[in-house]
Design a protein around this motif. Structure first.
Motif, mmCIF file in Angstrom:
data_model
loop_
_atom_site.group_PDB
_atom_site.id
_atom_site.type_symbol
_atom_site.label_atom_id
_atom_site.label_comp_id
_atom_site.label_asym_id
_atom_site.label_seq_id
_atom_site.Cartn_x
_atom_site.Cartn_y
_atom_site.Cartn_z
ATOM 1 N N PRO A 124 0.966 -1.124 -0.060
ATOM 2 C CA PRO A 124 -0.106 0.080 -0.064
ATOM 3 C C PRO A 124 0.792 1.181 -0.110
ATOM 4 O O PRO A 124 0.574 1.995 -0.679
ATOM 5 N N SER A 128 0.913 3.823 -3.109
ATOM 6 C CA SER A 128 0.361 5.181 -2.977
ATOM 7 C C SER A 128 1.573 6.026 -3.413
ATOM 8 O O SER A 128 1.154 7.164 -3.803
ATOM 9 N N LEU A 220 -5.630 9.217 0.117
ATOM 10 C CA LEU A 220 -5.669 8.804 1.441
ATOM 11 C C LEU A 220 -6.897 7.480 1.551
ATOM 12 O O LEU A 220 -6.446 6.569 1.777
ATOM 13 N N VAL A 221 -7.926 7.984 0.631
ATOM 14 C CA VAL A 221 -9.101 6.663 0.335
ATOM 15 C C VAL A 221 -8.143 5.476 -0.291
ATOM 16 O O VAL A 221 -8.509 4.255 0.046
ATOM 17 N N PHE A 223 -5.089 4.490 -0.127
ATOM 18 C CA PHE A 223 -4.103 3.750 0.988
ATOM 19 C C PHE A 223 -5.176 2.905 1.918
ATOM 20 O O PHE A 223 -4.600 1.713 1.988
ATOM 21 N N VAL A 224 -6.136 3.380 2.247
ATOM 22 C CA VAL A 224 -6.954 2.688 3.175
ATOM 23 C C VAL A 224 -7.534 1.284 2.427
ATOM 24 O O VAL A 224 -7.554 0.173 2.835
ATOM 25 N N LEU A 225 -8.051 1.505 1.148
ATOM 26 C CA LEU A 225 -8.722 0.637 0.173
ATOM 27 C C LEU A 225 -7.616 -0.471 0.106
ATOM 28 O O LEU A 225 -7.598 -1.731 0.076
ATOM 29 N N ASP A 226 -6.383 0.097 -0.358
ATOM 30 C CA ASP A 226 -5.122 -0.999 -0.739
ATOM 31 C C ASP A 226 -4.859 -1.636 0.414
ATOM 32 O O ASP A 226 -4.464 -2.928 0.140
ATOM 33 N N SER A 227 -4.718 -0.890 1.658
ATOM 34 C CA SER A 227 -4.366 -1.778 2.686
ATOM 35 C C SER A 227 -5.536 -2.808 3.288
ATOM 36 O O SER A 227 -5.017 -4.097 3.596
ATOM 37 N N TYR A 228 -6.728 -2.629 2.898
ATOM 38 C CA TYR A 228 -7.825 -3.742 3.171
ATOM 39 C C TYR A 228 -7.408 -4.829 2.068
ATOM 40 O O TYR A 228 -7.491 -6.060 2.617
ATOM 41 N N ARG A 231 -4.351 -6.877 2.745
ATOM 42 C CA ARG A 231 -4.435 -7.935 3.955
ATOM 43 C C ARG A 231 -5.247 -9.262 3.647
ATOM 44 O O ARG A 231 -5.109 -10.015 4.217
#
Length: 470
Positions: A124, A128, A220-221, A223-228, A231
């Protein structure tokens, strides 16, 4: 494959029309909404045929695009005479489409010769960072240049991931569109504004805050989505990387100089005004534009000749994405002629209701409407002529618009550049990124599926920008 073949879609119709008839122009005030049917049909074909008849579409999309263009030209010539349409087709293909394709060919060719060797790992944070870098670069190398430079390294970085479609959707949002906001070099609408007299510095000063706001929100959106999704990847999938690890290095560096040459050529045509104009079949052919296009072709030719072959082979470089864009946009440019004519007719045209929406009863501009209407039309029409339509609708005086009308010009600029990301056909790099990603095995959303992504992530962002800036 030669550059001549890439430019071949510009020749149908324009060269077969009788030049002696190229004097009249399509009168949008006389047209009904029925003349928008071929354009709508082409858009629906792009949207539905890859889903309903993929084999037919992939083997015949050029013929289908040409068919819809002829669905406008032939009935119009029969009803209004050949003179009523030949000038607009010649003007569109020679003065708009051909320079448009030449610029894309130059950026596609030069950027495709730069090979970023080595294996990046698509975490992520790394993804990003690549999107943020491309967003900044796009304003100075053009959205096409930045997209072509970074799309292949990003594909290799994520070639071991199962969940990666979102990476390339957000790449289109940011690198292929919003990133091109800061200078006239970034996106064709802003370049047209520059040619009309909008200052280079005005664009940087006024577009910086909206571009920064939109980019930060989307990054920001992302990074959160890619982190999800990261995982959700299994350890085995992440460990099974088809790209061998090697030190990071850049090959084909000469192309950075050629990329600079492309930028200089585009700038030159805006600041050098020798006043030399040739009248050819009713068209004004200006010297600075001819020189620009020749320089762009020279940059592409030098890149093809001087770049080591292994750089393009390592990038899996081929002309298929460029050919797809060239053929489809040839049909789009021709079939949208009556649509743009009706818009230019203002209150006398079939789109009079839209025109009234951008002006308050006291005659003052409604900037929220300028933003959303310019954006909505730029999502499906080419955003460069759409920008010009609303620029002229707002008065067409660059000095006035940069001063008292600054918010109106900002609304038009933001709408044209930002909302080109709303569909695959809103901006040419969108299609190119999609085609390259699919060639490398990424499952990209369908036409309507992509619009669904835009509705979920872009439209809320644009609503927030409306509150912040208008």
């Amino acid at each position: 494959m030669s550059l001549t073949r890439l430019l071949r879609p510009a020749l149908p119709l324009a060269l077969t029309l009788l030049p002696s008839l190229a004097h009249a122009s399509v009168n949008g005030a006389e047209l009904s909404m029925l003349w928008a049917v071929p354009f709508a049909g082409l858009l629906l074909s792009i949207a539905l045929m890859p889903l309903l008849a993929p084999a037919v579409w992939h083997h015949n999309f050029g013929k289908i695009a040409a068919g819809w263009a002829l669905a406008f030209v032939l009935p119009f010539a029969a009803n209004h005479g050949l003179a009523g349409v030949s000038h607009d087709i010649l003007h569109t293909m020679v003065l708009e489409y051909v320079p448009f394709i030449i610029l894309l060919v130059a950026l596609f060719t030069v950027a495709g010769g730069i090979y970023i060797n080595g294996n990046l790992h698509g975490s992520p944070l790394l993804n990003s960072g690549v999107l943020a870098t491309g967003t900044v670069l796009a304003s100075f190398t053009g959205t096409t240049g930045a997209s072509m430079l970074l799309i292949r390294p990003l594909l290799r970085a994520n070639d071991n991931r199962r969940y990666k479609t979102h990476v390339f959707v957000f790449f289109i949002f940011l690198v292929a569109n919003i990133g091109g906001s800061l200078t006239p070099l970034g996106d064709p609408p802003l370049f047209l504004g520059f040619l009309k007299g909008v200052g280079f510095g005005w664009t940087i000063e006024h577009m910086l805050a909206p571009m920064f706001s939109a980019s930060m929100i989307l990054l920001l959106v992302f990074f959160v989505l890619d982190s999800y999704f990261y995982r959700k990847e299994s350890a085995q999938t992440l460990a099974r990387d088809p790209t061998p690890d090697s030190p990071l290095r850049i090959e084909g560096k000469l192309n950075f100089l050629l990329l600079g040459g492309v930028v200089v050529a585009v700038l030159l045509s805006g600041v050098w005004q020798p006043g030399v104009v040739w009248q050819v079949y009713g068209l004004d052919i200006e010297l600075q534009n001819v020189v620009r296009d020749l320089l762009l072709l020279a940059m592409a030719g030098l890149s093809l000749k001087l770049t080591p072959r292994h750089c393009r082979e390592a990038n899996a470089f081929n002309w298929a994405p460029m050919l797809e864009v060239a053929k489809l946009f040839a049909g789009i440019f021709i079939s949208m002629i009556p649509v743009l004519a009706m818009l230019k007719a203002g209150p006398d045209g079939a789109f009079a209701g839209l025109v009234r929406m951008v002006t308050a009863p006291d005659g003052t501009p409604v900037n929220v409407a300028y933003f959303w209407l310019t954006g909505a039309l730029s999502s499906f029409l080419d955003n460069a002529p759409t920008y010009l339509v609303f620029f002229n609708l707002a008065g067409g005086d660059a000095q006035q618009l940069m001063g008292a009308g600054a918010n109106t010009l900002l609304a038009i600029s933001m709408g044209a550049v930002f909302m080109g990301a709303n569909s695959y056909i809103g901006n040419a790099p969108n299609f190119m990124v999609k085609a390259i990603a699919e060639e490398r095995g990424v499952v990209m959303p369908s036409f309507f599926g992509y619009i669904g992504w835009a509705c979920a992530f872009l439209i809320p962002t644009f609503l927030l920008l409306t509150v912040l800036f208008f």
